[in-house]
Write an enzyme that holds these catalytic residues in place. Structure first.
Site, PDB file in Angstrom:
ATOM      1  N   ASP A  31       0.866  -1.186   0.000  1.00  8.06           N
ATOM      2  CA  ASP A  31       0.000   0.000   0.000  1.00  8.06           C
ATOM      3  C   ASP A  31       0.896   1.228   0.000  1.00  8.06           C
ATOM      4  N   ASN A  32       0.468   2.280  -0.711  1.00  5.79           N
ATOM      5  CA  ASN A  32       1.284   3.507  -0.697  1.00  5.79           C
ATOM      6  C   ASN A  32       0.773   4.507   0.345  1.00  5.79           C
ATOM      7  N   ASN A  35      -4.366   6.784   1.177  1.00  4.29           N
ATOM      8  CA  ASN A  35      -5.659   7.011   1.835  1.00  4.29           C
ATOM      9  C   ASN A  35      -5.807   6.115   3.067  1.00  4.29           C
ATOM     10  N   ASP A  59       3.936   1.912  -4.359  1.00  2.00           N
ATOM     11  CA  ASP A  59       2.856   2.185  -5.305  1.00  2.00           C
ATOM     12  C   ASP A  59       2.673   0.987  -6.240  1.00  2.00           C
ATOM     13  N   LYS A  86     -11.131   6.086  -4.703  1.00  2.00           N
ATOM     14  CA  LYS A  86     -12.544   5.687  -4.690  1.00  2.00           C
ATOM     15  C   LYS A  86     -13.556   6.803  -4.473  1.00  2.00           C
ATOM     16  N   SER A 126     -17.458  -2.749  -8.298  1.00  2.00           N
ATOM     17  CA  SER A 126     -18.502  -2.015  -7.579  1.00  2.00           C
ATOM     18  C   SER A 126     -19.832  -2.151  -8.302  1.00  2.00           C
ATOM     19  N   TYR A 151     -14.721   7.550 -11.753  1.00  2.00           N
ATOM     20  CA  TYR A 151     -14.451   6.429 -10.837  1.00  2.00           C
ATOM     21  C   TYR A 151     -15.152   5.170 -11.345  1.00  2.00           C
ATOM     22  N   LYS A 155     -13.645   1.318 -12.856  1.00  2.52           N
ATOM     23  CA  LYS A 155     -14.014  -0.049 -12.443  1.00  2.52           C
ATOM     24  C   LYS A 155     -14.471  -0.837 -13.671  1.00  2.52           C
ATOM     25  N   ASN A 181     -22.962  -1.669  -0.782  1.00  4.62           N
ATOM     26  CA  ASN A 181     -22.531  -0.544   0.073  1.00  4.62           C
ATOM     27  C   ASN A 181     -21.917  -1.041   1.379  1.00  4.62           C
ATOM     28  N   ASN A 200     -18.214  11.325   2.108  1.00  4.57           N
ATOM     29  CA  ASN A 200     -19.145  11.345   0.967  1.00  4.57           C
ATOM     30  C   ASN A 200     -20.265  10.344   1.179  1.00  4.57           C
ATOM     31  N   ASN A 201     -19.948   9.282   1.885  1.00  3.54           N
ATOM     32  CA  ASN A 201     -20.896   8.168   1.991  1.00  3.54           C
ATOM     33  C   ASN A 201     -21.773   8.320   3.235  1.00  3.54           C
TER      34      ASN A 201
HETATM   35  P1  NAD Z   1      -9.590   2.656   0.988  1.00  3.15           P
HETATM   36  O1  NAD Z   1      -9.252   3.980   0.382  1.00  3.15           O
HETATM   37  O2  NAD Z   1      -9.788   2.591   2.447  1.00  3.15           O
HETATM   38  O3  NAD Z   1      -8.495   1.574   0.572  1.00  3.15           O
HETATM   39  C1  NAD Z   1      -7.798   1.622  -0.653  1.00  3.15           C
HETATM   40  C2  NAD Z   1      -6.326   1.510  -0.322  1.00  3.15           C
HETATM   41  O4  NAD Z   1      -5.572   1.533  -1.534  1.00  3.15           O
HETATM   42  C3  NAD Z   1      -5.813   2.667   0.545  1.00  3.15           C
HETATM   43  O5  NAD Z   1      -5.135   2.110   1.653  1.00  3.15           O
HETATM   44  C4  NAD Z   1      -4.851   3.420  -0.367  1.00  3.15           C
HETATM   45  O6  NAD Z   1      -3.782   3.986   0.351  1.00  3.15           O
HETATM   46  C5  NAD Z   1      -4.405   2.334  -1.323  1.00  3.15           C
HETATM   47  N1  NAD Z   1      -3.966   2.759  -2.660  1.00  3.15           N
HETATM   48  C6  NAD Z   1      -4.631   3.519  -3.561  1.00  3.15           C
HETATM   49  N2  NAD Z   1      -3.908   3.631  -4.688  1.00  3.15           N
HETATM   50  C7  NAD Z   1      -2.761   2.928  -4.497  1.00  3.15           C
HETATM   51  C8  NAD Z   1      -1.627   2.647  -5.293  1.00  3.15           C
HETATM   52  N3  NAD Z   1      -1.488   3.139  -6.533  1.00  3.15           N
HETATM   53  N4  NAD Z   1      -0.639   1.870  -4.777  1.00  3.15           N
HETATM   54  C9  NAD Z   1      -0.747   1.368  -3.518  1.00  3.15           C
HETATM   55  N5  NAD Z   1      -1.812   1.586  -2.726  1.00  3.15           N
HETATM   56  C10 NAD Z   1      -2.802   2.366  -3.210  1.00  3.15           C
HETATM   57  O7  NAD Z   1     -10.892   2.107   0.218  1.00  3.15           O
HETATM   58  P2  NAD Z   1     -11.797   0.850   0.526  1.00  3.15           P
HETATM   59  O8  NAD Z   1     -13.138   1.369   0.881  1.00  3.15           O
HETATM   60  O9  NAD Z   1     -11.101  -0.085   1.409  1.00  3.15           O
HETATM   61  O10 NAD Z   1     -11.915   0.253  -0.936  1.00  3.15           O
HETATM   62  C11 NAD Z   1     -11.081  -0.790  -1.405  1.00  3.15           C
HETATM   63  C12 NAD Z   1     -11.395  -1.055  -2.864  1.00  3.15           C
HETATM   64  O11 NAD Z   1     -12.785  -1.381  -2.985  1.00  3.15           O
HETATM   65  C13 NAD Z   1     -11.178   0.155  -3.785  1.00  3.15           C
HETATM   66  O12 NAD Z   1     -10.660  -0.312  -5.008  1.00  3.15           O
HETATM   67  C14 NAD Z   1     -12.576   0.706  -3.962  1.00  3.15           C
HETATM   68  O13 NAD Z   1     -12.710   1.399  -5.185  1.00  3.15           O
HETATM   69  C15 NAD Z   1     -13.407  -0.553  -3.953  1.00  3.15           C
HETATM   70  N6  NAD Z   1     -14.795  -0.320  -3.562  1.00  3.15           N
HETATM   71  C16 NAD Z   1     -15.069   0.295  -2.380  1.00  3.15           C
HETATM   72  C17 NAD Z   1     -16.382   0.537  -2.011  1.00  3.15           C
HETATM   73  C18 NAD Z   1     -16.707   1.243  -0.715  1.00  3.15           C
HETATM   74  O14 NAD Z   1     -17.847   1.668  -0.533  1.00  3.15           O
HETATM   75  N7  NAD Z   1     -15.799   1.378   0.230  1.00  3.15           N
HETATM   76  C19 NAD Z   1     -17.433   0.149  -2.854  1.00  3.15           C
HETATM   77  C20 NAD Z   1     -17.120  -0.505  -4.058  1.00  3.15           C
HETATM   78  C21 NAD Z   1     -15.789  -0.730  -4.399  1.00  3.15           C
HETATM   79  C1  UD1 Z   2     -21.599   5.821  -3.740  1.00  6.64           C
HETATM   80  C2  UD1 Z   2     -21.088   6.045  -5.140  1.00  6.64           C
HETATM   81  C3  UD1 Z   2     -20.669   4.708  -5.739  1.00  6.64           C
HETATM   82  C4  UD1 Z   2     -19.656   4.017  -4.845  1.00  6.64           C
HETATM   83  C5  UD1 Z   2     -20.263   3.870  -3.456  1.00  6.64           C
HETATM   84  C6  UD1 Z   2     -19.314   3.251  -2.472  1.00  6.64           C
HETATM   85  C7  UD1 Z   2     -22.260   8.024  -6.001  1.00  6.64           C
HETATM   86  C8  UD1 Z   2     -23.283   8.527  -6.962  1.00  6.64           C
HETATM   87  N1  UD1 Z   2     -22.100   6.695  -5.945  1.00  6.64           N
HETATM   88  O1  UD1 Z   2     -22.725   4.970  -3.806  1.00  6.64           O
HETATM   89  O2  UD1 Z   2     -20.105   4.933  -7.014  1.00  6.64           O
HETATM   90  O3  UD1 Z   2     -19.320   2.740  -5.362  1.00  6.64           O
HETATM   91  O4  UD1 Z   2     -20.632   5.176  -2.959  1.00  6.64           O
HETATM   92  O5  UD1 Z   2     -18.242   4.093  -2.204  1.00  6.64           O
HETATM   93  O6  UD1 Z   2     -21.603   8.789  -5.322  1.00  6.64           O
HETATM   94  N2  UD1 Z   2     -26.849  10.037   1.194  1.00  6.64           N
HETATM   95  C9  UD1 Z   2     -27.453  11.089   1.860  1.00  6.64           C
HETATM   96  N3  UD1 Z   2     -26.654  11.971   2.516  1.00  6.64           N
HETATM   97  C10 UD1 Z   2     -25.306  11.855   2.565  1.00  6.64           C
HETATM   98  C11 UD1 Z   2     -24.694  10.776   1.893  1.00  6.64           C
HETATM   99  C12 UD1 Z   2     -25.500   9.886   1.219  1.00  6.64           C
HETATM  100  O7  UD1 Z   2     -28.677  11.233   1.836  1.00  6.64           O
HETATM  101  O8  UD1 Z   2     -24.642  12.717   3.186  1.00  6.64           O
HETATM  102  C13 UD1 Z   2     -27.705   9.078   0.492  1.00  6.64           C
HETATM  103  C14 UD1 Z   2     -27.443   8.966  -0.981  1.00  6.64           C
HETATM  104  O9  UD1 Z   2     -28.208   9.895  -1.699  1.00  6.64           O
HETATM  105  C15 UD1 Z   2     -27.842   7.505  -1.246  1.00  6.64           C
HETATM  106  C16 UD1 Z   2     -27.477   6.771   0.054  1.00  6.64           C
HETATM  107  O10 UD1 Z   2     -27.421   7.799   1.044  1.00  6.64           O
HETATM  108  O11 UD1 Z   2     -29.226   7.404  -1.443  1.00  6.64           O
HETATM  109  C17 UD1 Z   2     -26.145   6.055  -0.007  1.00  6.64           C
HETATM  110  O12 UD1 Z   2     -25.154   6.973  -0.449  1.00  6.64           O
HETATM  111  P1  UD1 Z   2     -23.596   6.595  -0.468  1.00  6.64           P
HETATM  112  O13 UD1 Z   2     -23.204   6.069   0.845  1.00  6.64           O
HETATM  113  O14 UD1 Z   2     -22.849   7.793  -0.982  1.00  6.64           O
HETATM  114  O15 UD1 Z   2     -23.518   5.379  -1.484  1.00  6.64           O
HETATM  115  P2  UD1 Z   2     -24.005   5.280  -3.019  1.00  6.64           P
HETATM  116  O16 UD1 Z   2     -24.548   6.559  -3.520  1.00  6.64           O
HETATM  117  O17 UD1 Z   2     -24.881   4.087  -3.120  1.00  6.64           O
END
Ligand code: NAD
Ligand code: UD1
Length: 340
Positions: A31-32, A35, A59, A86, A126, A151, A155, A181, A200-201
């Protein structure tokens, strides 16, 4: 078995390391730290009773680093590739950074894996790769594409690259896992999600509001065609998700070619369902206001997890209360995440 886990210090990667170790495997993390915080691996060691987890800071885009890893660990059997950027909003403002990091890391990794004869990879995809015009629930055969942000396209493109690699060489085994999710944290409260800045989530935003770091949650839209007008999603406990990777790693050993699986529960909850469940499970308040819809959001998105159940023998075990309780346990024990 030795498993290279890229992105293993991150949220899902750290939980997967715990489940790999508990299933008798040996994760090696690359991991780099762009994040994440290496403290997560000390916590993984604490949970599992291991001395240390082998860790290389580097990286995944850098092939020299990858050569070093495979030379040092010639007995790596497969790779779980979590490393990636992400944040959806950030990907819209910094598309090149997202395409470069997420595509180049995947291609460099596969090139080097091939040179060392390691041809088994699990990829973090995703639900965002599904086209917005599908009927629910989403099956692995549902239509993909029409992504709404860079993003999502990274994927989609990585899936295509990996599919082509598996097609060209029958020795490759590629498993594409489409996460719904992920929420919650390990029950110990030692590891969890630590978003940078404003989350964001939904779930991290709810947790940070409950602890007082945010004044109130903005609910993005209450006029969707759902039971209470707010968006419906398939929330899945991160430990269930992590166990899905262990199941996929076992599956891959005797299933060459390309496979794709949904990792979701099959149940959708609305934003207000999650707020209420969080308040009730934890005895806290989550103030909220109704705000305009967020660009790119769908009304409803949930999985059909039947294929994962039938072929991987995997099924989510944790329910909504578990997700809310464990998310709060982590948040309240670590208000600043891994920062002291
Ligand atoms: P996260 O950011 O916590 O973990 C990703 C890790 O990858 C981090 O530790 C970051 O430092 C490392 N990283 C990024 N680019 C790198 C690189 N070039 N070289 C080495 N390390 C690198 O995210 P997460 O939530 O654990 O997600 C893991 C994976 O799952 C990601 O690919 C993400 O897109 C995917 N994913 C996540 C969600 C979600 O909601 N969390 C949903 C769908 C898919
Ligand atoms: C989002 C990303 C998706 C990504 C996923 C996991 C978008 C459009 N989609 O999905 O690409 O794979 O996260 O990282 O960003 N909500 C609120 N208030 C908030 C935050 C969220 O009402 O402050 C609502 C959203 O409108 C949604 C639900 O909660 O209805 C879930 O949102 P979120 O956690 O961001 O996930 P996704 O939108 O499903």
């Amino acid at each position: 078995m030795k498993v290279l886990v890229t992105g293993g210090t991150g949220y899902i990667g750290s939980h997967t390391c715990v489940e790999l170790i508990e299933a008798g495997h040996e994760p090696i993390v690359l991991d780099n730290l762009c994040n994440s915080n290496p403290e997560s691996l000390h916590r993984v060691a604490q949970i599992t009773g291991c001395d240390t987890i082998p860790f290389i800071e580097g990286d995944v885009c850098d092939e020299n680093v990858l050569h070093e890893v495979f030379r040092k660990h010639p007995d790596i059997k497969c790779v779980i590739h979590f490393a990636g950027l992400k944040a959806v909003g950030e990907s819209v403002s910094m598309p090149l950074q997202y395409y470069r990091n997420n595509l180049l890391s995947t291609m460099s990794l596969c090139r080097v894996m091939q040179q060392y004869g390691v041809k088994k990879i699990i990829f973090s995809s995703s639900a965002t790769v599904y086209s917005g015009d599908n009927e629910m629930p989403l099956r692995e055969s549902s239509k993909t594409g029409n992504c709404t942000n860079p993003y999502g396209w990274t994927k989609y493109m990585c899936e295509q690259i990996l599919r082509d690699i598996a097609k060209a060489d029958p020795e490759w085994s590629v498993v594409l896992l489409r996460y719904f999710n992920p929420v919650g944290a390990h029950k110990s409260g030692l590891i969890g999600e630590h978003p940078n800045g404003i989350p964001n989530n939904l779930m991290p935003f709810i947790s940070q509001t409950a602890i007082g770091k945010r004044e109130k949650l903005s609910v993005f839209g209450n006029d969707y065609d759902t039971h209470d007008g707010t968006g419906v999603r398939d929330y899945i406990h991160v430990v269930d998700l992590a166990r899905g990777h262990v199941a996929a790693a076992n599956y891959m050993m005797d299933h060459p070619g390309e496979s794709v699986f949904n990792l979701g529960t099959g149940t959708g909850y609305s934003v207000l369902d999650m707020v209420t469940a969080f308040e009730q499970a934890n005895g806290v308040n989550v103030p909220y206001v109704i705000a305009p819809r967020r660009d790119g959001d769908l009304a409803t998105c949930y999985a059909d997890p039947a294929k994962s159940r039938q072929e991987l023998g995997w099924e989510a075990q944790f329910n909504q209360v578990d997700m809310c309780r464990d998310a709060w346990n982590w948040q309240s024990k670590n208000p600043n995440g891994y920062d002291a």
